[in-house]
Motif scaffolding. Structure first.
Motif, PDB file in Angstrom:
ATOM      1  N   GLN A   1      18.710   7.369  11.996  1.00  0.00           N
ATOM      2  CA  GLN A   1      19.094   6.099  12.584  1.00  0.00           C
ATOM      3  C   GLN A   1      17.947   5.551  13.440  1.00  0.00           C
ATOM      4  O   GLN A   1      17.231   6.290  14.105  1.00  0.00           O
ATOM      5  N   ASN A   2      17.758   4.228  13.347  1.00  0.00           N
ATOM      6  CA  ASN A   2      16.765   3.482  14.126  1.00  0.00           C
ATOM      7  C   ASN A   2      15.323   3.696  13.671  1.00  0.00           C
ATOM      8  O   ASN A   2      14.398   3.202  14.320  1.00  0.00           O
ATOM      9  N   ASP A   3      15.099   4.408  12.552  1.00  0.00           N
ATOM     10  CA  ASP A   3      13.743   4.515  12.010  1.00  0.00           C
ATOM     11  C   ASP A   3      13.257   3.128  11.578  1.00  0.00           C
ATOM     12  O   ASP A   3      14.045   2.287  11.134  1.00  0.00           O
ATOM     13  N   VAL A   4      11.954   2.917  11.691  1.00  0.00           N
ATOM     14  CA  VAL A   4      11.336   1.673  11.230  1.00  0.00           C
ATOM     15  C   VAL A   4      10.277   2.029  10.195  1.00  0.00           C
ATOM     16  O   VAL A   4       9.325   2.755  10.489  1.00  0.00           O
ATOM     17  N   ILE A   5      10.449   1.538   8.974  1.00  0.00           N
ATOM     18  CA  ILE A   5       9.514   1.799   7.882  1.00  0.00           C
ATOM     19  C   ILE A   5       8.663   0.546   7.676  1.00  0.00           C
ATOM     20  O   ILE A   5       9.196  -0.550   7.485  1.00  0.00           O
ATOM     21  N   TYR A   6       7.349   0.722   7.711  1.00  0.00           N
ATOM     22  CA  TYR A   6       6.456  -0.427   7.530  1.00  0.00           C
ATOM     23  C   TYR A   6       5.502  -0.176   6.370  1.00  0.00           C
ATOM     24  O   TYR A   6       4.812   0.849   6.322  1.00  0.00           O
ATOM     25  N   VAL A   7       5.479  -1.110   5.428  1.00  0.00           N
ATOM     26  CA  VAL A   7       4.578  -1.044   4.275  1.00  0.00           C
ATOM     27  C   VAL A   7       3.524  -2.127   4.444  1.00  0.00           C
ATOM     28  O   VAL A   7       3.826  -3.324   4.397  1.00  0.00           O
ATOM     29  N   GLU A   8       2.292  -1.707   4.669  1.00  0.00           N
ATOM     30  CA  GLU A   8       1.233  -2.697   4.873  1.00  0.00           C
ATOM     31  C   GLU A   8       0.704  -3.212   3.538  1.00  0.00           C
ATOM     32  O   GLU A   8       0.791  -2.527   2.517  1.00  0.00           O
ATOM     33  N   PRO A   9       0.158  -4.433   3.525  1.00  0.00           N
ATOM     34  CA  PRO A   9      -0.395  -4.982   2.285  1.00  0.00           C
ATOM     35  C   PRO A   9      -1.695  -4.295   1.922  1.00  0.00           C
ATOM     36  O   PRO A   9      -2.423  -3.811   2.800  1.00  0.00           O
ATOM     37  N   ASN A  10      -1.997  -4.232   0.628  1.00  0.00           N
ATOM     38  CA  ASN A  10      -3.272  -3.650   0.232  1.00  0.00           C
ATOM     39  C   ASN A  10      -4.403  -4.638   0.519  1.00  0.00           C
ATOM     40  O   ASN A  10      -4.190  -5.755   0.990  1.00  0.00           O
ATOM     41  N   ASN A  11      -5.627  -4.219   0.225  1.00  0.00           N
ATOM     42  CA  ASN A  11      -6.794  -5.038   0.577  1.00  0.00           C
ATOM     43  C   ASN A  11      -6.786  -6.390  -0.126  1.00  0.00           C
ATOM     44  O   ASN A  11      -7.200  -7.397   0.437  1.00  0.00           O
TER      45      ASN A  11
ATOM     46  N   ARG B   1       2.767   9.049   8.839  1.00  0.00           N
ATOM     47  CA  ARG B   1       2.184   8.400   7.667  1.00  0.00           C
ATOM     48  C   ARG B   1       2.543   9.191   6.413  1.00  0.00           C
ATOM     49  O   ARG B   1       2.494  10.421   6.401  1.00  0.00           O
ATOM     50  N   VAL B   2       2.901   8.474   5.352  1.00  0.00           N
ATOM     51  CA  VAL B   2       3.308   9.106   4.103  1.00  0.00           C
ATOM     52  C   VAL B   2       2.575   8.464   2.936  1.00  0.00           C
ATOM     53  O   VAL B   2       2.516   7.235   2.831  1.00  0.00           O
ATOM     54  N   ASP B   3       2.029   9.309   2.056  1.00  0.00           N
ATOM     55  CA  ASP B   3       1.394   8.845   0.823  1.00  0.00           C
ATOM     56  C   ASP B   3       2.412   8.995  -0.306  1.00  0.00           C
ATOM     57  O   ASP B   3       2.686  10.104  -0.772  1.00  0.00           O
ATOM     58  N   LEU B   4       2.980   7.878  -0.742  1.00  0.00           N
ATOM     59  CA  LEU B   4       4.035   7.923  -1.759  1.00  0.00           C
ATOM     60  C   LEU B   4       3.516   8.315  -3.140  1.00  0.00           C
ATOM     61  O   LEU B   4       4.309   8.628  -4.030  1.00  0.00           O
ATOM     62  N   THR B   5       2.200   8.327  -3.329  1.00  0.00           N
ATOM     63  CA  THR B   5       1.651   8.700  -4.629  1.00  0.00           C
ATOM     64  C   THR B   5       1.517  10.213  -4.769  1.00  0.00           C
ATOM     65  O   THR B   5       1.294  10.710  -5.871  1.00  0.00           O
ATOM     66  N   GLN B   6       1.639  10.943  -3.661  1.00  0.00           N
ATOM     67  CA  GLN B   6       1.464  12.386  -3.676  1.00  0.00           C
ATOM     68  C   GLN B   6       2.770  13.099  -3.335  1.00  0.00           C
ATOM     69  O   GLN B   6       3.369  12.852  -2.281  1.00  0.00           O
TER      70      GLN B   6
ATOM     71  N   LYS C   1       0.843  -1.196   0.000  1.00  0.00           N
ATOM     72  CA  LYS C   1       0.000   0.000   0.000  1.00  0.00           C
ATOM     73  C   LYS C   1       0.880   1.250   0.000  1.00  0.00           C
ATOM     74  O   LYS C   1       1.499   1.597   0.999  1.00  0.00           O
ATOM     75  N   ARG C   2       0.915   1.937  -1.109  1.00  0.00           N
ATOM     76  CA  ARG C   2       1.768   3.107  -1.266  1.00  0.00           C
ATOM     77  C   ARG C   2       1.198   4.360  -0.624  1.00  0.00           C
ATOM     78  O   ARG C   2       1.920   5.320  -0.357  1.00  0.00           O
ATOM     79  N   LYS C   3      -0.101   4.369  -0.390  1.00  0.00           N
ATOM     80  CA  LYS C   3      -0.755   5.572   0.118  1.00  0.00           C
ATOM     81  C   LYS C   3      -0.723   5.696   1.636  1.00  0.00           C
ATOM     82  O   LYS C   3      -1.209   6.703   2.169  1.00  0.00           O
ATOM     83  N   ASN C   4      -0.165   4.725   2.317  1.00  0.00           N
ATOM     84  CA  ASN C   4      -0.227   4.772   3.781  1.00  0.00           C
ATOM     85  C   ASN C   4       1.008   4.129   4.409  1.00  0.00           C
ATOM     86  O   ASN C   4       0.908   3.271   5.288  1.00  0.00           O
ATOM     87  N   VAL C   5       2.203   4.542   3.962  1.00  0.00           N
ATOM     88  CA  VAL C   5       3.436   3.997   4.503  1.00  0.00           C
ATOM     89  C   VAL C   5       3.666   4.572   5.904  1.00  0.00           C
ATOM     90  O   VAL C   5       3.560   5.780   6.121  1.00  0.00           O
ATOM     91  N   LEU C   6       3.987   3.697   6.837  1.00  0.00           N
ATOM     92  CA  LEU C   6       4.193   4.095   8.230  1.00  0.00           C
ATOM     93  C   LEU C   6       5.682   4.159   8.541  1.00  0.00           C
ATOM     94  O   LEU C   6       6.442   3.246   8.216  1.00  0.00           O
ATOM     95  N   VAL C   7       6.104   5.269   9.168  1.00  0.00           N
ATOM     96  CA  VAL C   7       7.481   5.406   9.649  1.00  0.00           C
ATOM     97  C   VAL C   7       7.430   5.671  11.145  1.00  0.00           C
ATOM     98  O   VAL C   7       6.825   6.655  11.589  1.00  0.00           O
ATOM     99  N   MET C   8       8.045   4.787  11.924  1.00  0.00           N
ATOM    100  CA  MET C   8       8.121   4.949  13.378  1.00  0.00           C
ATOM    101  C   MET C   8       9.492   5.531  13.716  1.00  0.00           C
ATOM    102  O   MET C   8      10.516   4.974  13.331  1.00  0.00           O
TER     103      MET C   8
END
Length: 263
Positions: A217-227, A198-203, A180-187
Motif C-alpha cells: 500500500q502507498n507504493d509509487v511506481i515511476y516509469v521514466e521516458p527513454n532517451n 530500481r528494477v530492470d524489467l528486462t532481467q 524505460k524498462r531497465k530503470n523502473v523506480l519504486v518509492m
C-alpha cells in the motif's frame, strides 16, 4: 578515384539503412533471460499487512441476526442514522489498533486480512458473544500509484492480498513503447522515510529478487521516458534519428561527390 568515392557512398548508405531499419530493440522485451525449464518465484513474502493509517472493512456473519447488527456497523449507524447498509470502515490508529464494537481496541498492525479475521473470530468465541461467527475482512480505499510513461497512470486500488510489480504495471495498461524498462523506480514508505528501489524489467533476477516485487500500500511506481522520448521534448531533438534526416544527408554527400568527380 571514382571507385573510391563510390565505395564511400556505399558504406554510408549501408550504415544508414542498418541504423534506420526495423528491429526489436534489446531494451523492450520483459524478462529476456528467463529459463522456461526452471520455475521462477520471489523469495519475499508479498502478503499485504496492515499499517497505521490503513482502512479496512469487517463483516461478521452469524445465525443470530441481533449479533450481526451489533458487530456490523454501517457508516450512518455510526453517525446515528440506522437506515443505511453502507459498510463502516475502520482506520488503523497510530498505535496499530482499530476500535471494534464490544471488543474494544484490537491490534492489527502487521497482520494480514486472514489473520485479522481469525483474531476477531477467536475473540468473539472466547468471550461467548458468538458460537459460529464468520468474519470477512476487506481492504478499504488502500491504493498504490503508477506514474510516468504508462498507458493509464494514476492511483490503483488494492483488491487482493498479493500484487506483483508486473501485475501493477498491467493494471496501468502496460508501459508505453518509449518507457524505460531497465530503470523502473519504486518509492516505498518505510517508517518515516521514502526508500527508492530500481528494477530492470528486462532481467529476470532483477524483477524476482527485488524487495518491491510485491507491491505494498502507498507504493509509487515511476516509469521514466527513454532517451528518444526525452529528446522529443526539445526542438529538433530527434532529427538525427529520423530517416528523412539521413536521406537528406546522403543526397548532399552524393551531390558533392558528383561535383568532385566531374571536376
Amino acid at each position: 578515384m571514382k571507385k573510391y568515392i563510390y565505395s564511400i557512398l556505399l558504406t554510408v548508405v549501408s550504415g544508414v539503412l542498418m541504423f534506420t531499419s526495423c528491429r526489436t530493440p534489446q531494451d523492450i522485451a520483459y524478462l529476456q533471460n528467463v529459463d522456461v525449464k526452471a520455475p521462477v518465484q520471489s523469495q519475499n513474502d508479498g502478503t499485504i499487512r496492515f499499517l497505521p493509517g490503513d482502512k479496512l472493512s469487517i463483516y461478521v456473519y452469524s445465525r443470530d441476526e441481533k449479533l450481526m447488527q451489533l458487530f456490523n456497523l454501517s457508516r450512518n449507524v455510526a453517525s446515528g442514522n440506522s437506515n443505511s447498509g453502507s459498510q463502516y470502515a475502520y482506520t488503523v490508529n497510530e498505535n496499530g489498533e482499530i476500535d471494534f464494537p464490544v471488543l474494544g481496541l484490537i491490534e492489527v498492525q502487521g497482520l494480514t486480512r486472514t489473520e485479522v479475521g481469525q483474531l476477531i473470530k477467536n475473540e468473539l468465541i472466547a468471550n461467548d458473544y458468538c458460537k459460529d461467527p464468520v468474519v470477512i475482512v476487506e481492504f478499504y480505499n488502500m491504493n498504490f500509484s503508477v506514474l510516468g510513461t504508462v498507458s493509464s497512470a494514476g492511483t490503483k486500488p488494492i483488491t487482493k492480498d498479493k500484487i506483483t510489480l508486473l501485475e501493477a504495471i498491467a493494471m496501468s495498461g502496460d508501459l508505453q513503447i518509449d518507457g524505460k524498462r531497465k530503470n523502473v523506480l519504486v518509492m516505498r514508505q518505510e517508517g518515516d522515510q521514502q526508500v527508492p528501489y530500481r528494477v530492470d524489467l528486462t532481467q529476470t533476477e532483477s524483477v524476482y529478487e527485488s524487495p518491491v516485487y510485491y507491491i505494498r500500500q502507498n507504493d509509487v511506481i515511476y516509469v521514466e521516458p527513454n532517451n528518444k522520448n526525452k529528446r522529443n521534448s526539445t526542438v529538433l531533438g530527434n532529427s538525427a534519428y529520423q530517416p528523412a534526416f539521413w536521406m537528406s544527408l546522403i543526397s548532399f554527400i552524393a551531390s558533392m561527390a558528383f561535383i568532385f568527380v566531374k571536376k
